[in-house]
Design an enzyme around this catalytic site. Structure first.
Site, short mmCIF file in Angstrom:
data_model
loop_
_atom_site.label_atom_id
_atom_site.label_comp_id
_atom_site.label_asym_id
_atom_site.label_seq_id
_atom_site.Cartn_x
_atom_site.Cartn_y
_atom_site.Cartn_z
N ASN A 21 -0.61 -2.35 0.71
CA ASN A 21 0.39 -2.08 1.74
C ASN A 21 0.21 -2.92 3.02
OD1 ASN A 21 -1.83 -0.83 2.75
ND2 ASN A 21 -1.03 1.25 2.60
N THR B 135 2.46 4.99 4.35
CA THR B 135 1.41 4.44 3.47
C THR B 135 2.01 3.80 2.22
OG1 THR B 135 0.03 6.27 4.23
CG2 THR B 135 -0.75 5.04 2.31
N PHE C 73 -8.74 6.82 -6.43
CA PHE C 73 -8.29 5.46 -6.15
C PHE C 73 -9.26 4.67 -5.28
CE2 PHE C 73 -6.17 8.16 -2.92
CZ PHE C 73 -6.58 7.53 -1.75
N GLU D 33 -12.72 3.44 15.71
CA GLU D 33 -12.54 2.23 14.90
C GLU D 33 -12.80 0.96 15.72
OE1 GLU D 33 -8.73 2.65 12.91
OE2 GLU D 33 -9.50 4.28 11.65
N ARG E 212 5.08 -2.78 6.36
CA ARG E 212 4.83 -2.42 4.96
C ARG E 212 6.08 -2.61 4.11
NH1 ARG E 212 0.71 2.70 6.22
NH2 ARG E 212 -1.21 1.49 5.92
N ARG F 226 1.97 2.56 14.27
CA ARG F 226 2.24 3.34 13.04
C ARG F 226 3.73 3.28 12.69
NH1 ARG F 226 -2.21 5.09 9.83
NH2 ARG F 226 -0.66 6.43 8.86
N TYR G 189 -13.45 4.20 5.38
CA TYR G 189 -12.67 5.05 4.49
C TYR G 189 -13.50 6.23 3.99
CZ TYR G 189 -8.79 1.63 4.34
OH TYR G 189 -7.74 0.81 4.66
N HIS H 284 -3.52 -1.98 8.03
CA HIS H 284 -4.10 -0.71 8.48
C HIS H 284 -3.80 -0.53 9.96
CE1 HIS H 284 -7.04 2.42 9.46
NE2 HIS H 284 -7.35 1.67 10.52
N LYS I 41 -4.58 -6.63 6.00
CA LYS I 41 -5.28 -6.55 4.71
C LYS I 41 -5.08 -7.85 3.91
CE LYS I 41 -4.86 -1.48 4.55
NZ LYS I 41 -4.48 -0.32 3.71
#
Ligand code: UDP
Ligand code: MG
Length: 147
Positions: A121, A100, A66, A135, A111, A94, A58, A124, A20
């Protein structure tokens, strides 16, 4: 039969990651963490995300209060989108990412190291093998089919 030394005898799976905007300045350290944890990059591109692709990616969050903040964050600068390959790639990534909310993440996770809070964070990662497939198709296959 004797196996070649590079025949690791594991079934690799794939996952999708997005570094990100806030993660981009740490991209070299993040890529290093992928390789140290047995995740190899098999596709890679840098792209400015659009409203259209974010609404798809998303879609489960569109009605959350948010969402506008998340959209603005994800469109604030180009991101790096990658397919990672390795043993249990989805679970491995993960675990390496942490939860998150970056304030709750272990300091050894991506993160924990590079995120700020529950929105900013740094990274993804797909949350299941099924979503990883969807994805990867979304970010790497859909456009190529149109050529
Ligand atoms: N997010 C947020 N506020 C929240 C929950 C999520 O801003 O209360 C953002 C955050 O950047 C997160 C993304 O929305 O990474 C997608 O949320 P999801 O629940 O899928 O979390 P993830 O799978 O990324 O851990
Ligand atoms: Mg998610």
């Amino acid at each position: 039969m004797k196996k070649a030394s590079n025949d690791v005898n594991v079934t690799n799976t794939k996952t999708l990651t997005i570094i990100k905007p806030d993660g981009m300045k740490h991209i070299d350290e993040i890529i290093n963490m992928f390789y140290e944890n047995g995740l190899k990059i098999s596709s890679y591109k840098i792209e400015q995300l659009t409203d259209e692709i974010l609404e798809e990616h998303y879609s489960h969050l569109l009605d959350k209060p948010f969402y506008p903040k998340l959209r603005n964050y994800m469109m604030s600068a180009p991101v790096a989108i990658m397919v990672l390959e390795g043993e249990n790639a989805v679970e491995k990534l993960r675990a390496l990412m942490g939860p998150t909310d970056a304030t709750k993440a272990d300091p050894d996770t991506i993160r924990g190291k590079f995120g700020t809070d529950i929105t900013y964070n740094a990274i993804h990662g797909s949350d299941s093998d099924e979503n990883a497939k969807i994805e990867i198709e979304r970010f790497f296959k859909a456009k190529q089919k149109r050529i």
